[in-house]
Design a protein around this motif. Structure first.
Motif, PDB file in Angstrom:
ATOM      1  N   LYS A  77       0.779  -1.049   0.035  1.00 48.25           N
ATOM      2  CA  LYS A  77      -0.072  -0.111  -0.090  1.00 48.25           C
ATOM      3  C   LYS A  77       0.941   1.265  -0.188  1.00 48.25           C
ATOM      4  O   LYS A  77       0.622   2.279  -0.621  1.00 48.25           O
ATOM      5  CB  LYS A  77      -0.810  -0.105   1.280  1.00 48.25           C
ATOM      6  CG  LYS A  77      -2.190  -0.953   1.101  1.00 48.25           C
ATOM      7  CD  LYS A  77      -3.017  -0.748   2.176  1.00 48.25           C
ATOM      8  CE  LYS A  77      -4.338  -1.867   1.985  1.00 48.25           C
ATOM      9  NZ  LYS A  77      -5.264  -1.962   2.959  1.00 48.25           N
ATOM     10  N   ASP A  78       1.867   1.311   0.759  1.00 48.80           N
ATOM     11  CA  ASP A  78       2.768   2.463   0.755  1.00 48.80           C
ATOM     12  C   ASP A  78       3.734   2.497  -0.601  1.00 48.80           C
ATOM     13  O   ASP A  78       4.719   3.601  -0.522  1.00 48.80           O
ATOM     14  CB  ASP A  78       3.392   2.243   2.212  1.00 48.80           C
ATOM     15  CG  ASP A  78       4.533   1.328   2.074  1.00 48.80           C
ATOM     16  OD1 ASP A  78       4.803   0.611   1.229  1.00 48.80           O
ATOM     17  OD2 ASP A  78       5.229   1.150   3.324  1.00 48.80           O
ATOM     18  N   GLY A  79       3.771   1.773  -1.376  1.00 49.05           N
ATOM     19  CA  GLY A  79       4.511   1.659  -2.580  1.00 49.05           C
ATOM     20  C   GLY A  79       6.078   1.269  -2.395  1.00 49.05           C
ATOM     21  O   GLY A  79       6.795   1.656  -3.347  1.00 49.05           O
TER      22      GLY A  79
END
Length: 171
Positions: free
Chosen positions: A133-135
């Motif tokens: 999700k945070d890349g």
């Protein structure tokens, strides 16, 4: 005319899904047979192929009618993957792990050795990857399916059949 085309399309789609159902049923039956450890009576490993979802179930049954544990069930489903843990008066421990075929990035097999019996078998690995999700990278899950056979051709054939199911679901 549009209604006729829609009906024809629906009939073709249902015929195509009916053609894949026996194949999935036969593959599920074959997997469940190969995943049964010879001589094992209290633990089972099963596969469930439903549409484009694959579920692995690992279940340890209670022996001798012992009912010492309190029943519980916990589950989670999100972003094409799911898991569940359960225990009750008949099942000491059950773990279900599921993935959507469209998220599976690789299917491989490799030889393995049973720690209890020292017997060789093959293990199929189903790997799922999703961007975090945070890349910052990827999150991955690997399901490991034991195939209690010493014949590599059997393991290769099962992986090829699973790969066909994966490709059909990715389209």
């Amino acid at each position: 005319m549009k209604t006729l085309l829609l009906v024809a399309g629906l009939l073709l789609a249902s015929a195509a899904s009916a053609q894949t159902t026996p194949t999935a049923a036969a593959l599920t039956k074959r997997l469940n047979h190969l995943m049964h450890r010879p001589g094992e009576t209290d633990t089972e490993i099963r596969a469930v192929l439903e549409g484009c979802h694959f579920t692995q179930i690992i279940r340890k049954h209670r022996l001798d009618g012992k009912q010492e544990a309190t029943a519980f069930q916990v589950s989670h489903r999100k972003n094409g993957a799911d898991w569940a843990v359960k225990s009750d008066e008949k099942v000491e421990f059950e773990l279900k792990l599921g993935v959507e075929w469209s998220q599976v990035t690789s299917l491989t097999y490799a030889p393995a050795q049973d720690e209890k019996t020292q017997q060789r078998y093959y293990e199929v690995k189903i790997r799922r990857e999703r961007p975090s999700k945070d890349g910052s990278g990827t999150n991955s899950t690997t399901l490991e399916l034991p195939l209690y056979t010493t014949d590599e051709r059997v393991a290769r054939d099962v992986v090829q059949q699973l790969e066909q199911v994966r490709r059909q679901c990715g389209e």
